[in-house]
Design a protein around this motif. Structure first.
Motif, PDB file in Angstrom:
ATOM      1  N   GLY A 132      32.113  41.732 -13.778  1.00 51.29           N
ATOM      2  CA  GLY A 132      33.402  42.236 -14.231  1.00 51.29           C
ATOM      3  C   GLY A 132      34.446  42.274 -13.130  1.00 51.29           C
ATOM      4  N   THR A 133      35.698  42.097 -13.536  1.00 56.16           N
ATOM      5  CA  THR A 133      36.849  42.233 -12.643  1.00 56.16           C
ATOM      6  C   THR A 133      37.653  43.438 -13.102  1.00 56.16           C
ATOM      7  OG1 THR A 133      36.929  39.850 -12.287  1.00 56.16           O
ATOM      8  CG2 THR A 133      38.921  41.096 -11.766  1.00 56.16           C
ATOM      9  N   TRP A 134      37.931  44.347 -12.158  1.00 57.72           N
ATOM     10  CA  TRP A 134      38.637  45.583 -12.454  1.00 57.72           C
ATOM     11  C   TRP A 134      39.810  45.734 -11.508  1.00 57.72           C
ATOM     12  CZ3 TRP A 134      36.908  49.016 -16.275  1.00 57.72           C
ATOM     13  CH2 TRP A 134      35.678  48.694 -16.849  1.00 57.72           C
ATOM     14  N   GLU A 135      40.884  46.364 -11.980  1.00 57.22           N
ATOM     15  CA  GLU A 135      42.045  46.653 -11.141  1.00 57.22           C
ATOM     16  C   GLU A 135      42.325  48.147 -11.138  1.00 57.22           C
ATOM     17  OE1 GLU A 135      45.281  44.305 -12.603  1.00 57.22           O
ATOM     18  OE2 GLU A 135      44.650  42.573 -11.433  1.00 57.22           O
ATOM     19  N   TRP A 136      42.657  48.654  -9.953  1.00 60.03           N
ATOM     20  CA  TRP A 136      43.063  50.049  -9.797  1.00 60.03           C
ATOM     21  C   TRP A 136      44.576  50.091  -9.854  1.00 60.03           C
ATOM     22  CZ3 TRP A 136      41.583  54.793 -10.242  1.00 60.03           C
ATOM     23  CH2 TRP A 136      42.296  55.809  -9.630  1.00 60.03           C
TER      24      TRP A 136
END
Length: 100
Positions: free
Chosen positions: A63-67
């Motif tokens: 998975g790719t996540w952004e804060w």
């Protein structure tokens, strides 16, 4: 200034919480808990986002996540690298992109 600190001890089964400080005048707040172990993390300076990829829980993650400054959001990408952990992740200022 934004400082994101991940608690990732190598000898436990699960990482601790992540903490975020926005300035010296503010107290830390929890940025997220249960983040994957050995995830790749880099800051996209062009978009001013912290990006997390992969890692490990009971299996390898892809998975790719952004804060965004308040919460983690999953990014759905048309093309994504295969699941992995302990990857190198860095921002390339010349091409304005993240390299995994």
């Amino acid at each position: 200034m934004l400082l994101l600190v991940l608690s990732c001890p190598a000898v436990v089964a699960q990482a601790g919480p992540a903490w975020i400080w926005r300035s010296a005048a503010q107290a830390p707040g929890v940025a997220g808990s249960s983040l994957p172990l050995r995830c790749a993390l880099a800051r996209d300076l062009h978009r001013d986002q912290v990006v997390l990829f992969g890692g490990r829980r009971s299996v390898l993650l892809d998975g790719t996540w952004e804060w965004t400054g308040t919460a983690w959001h999953r990014r759905e990408l048309a093309l994504s690298p295969p699941a992995r952990n302990a990857a190198a992740f860095a921002y390339d200022p010349q091409n304005r992109c993240l390299l995994l």
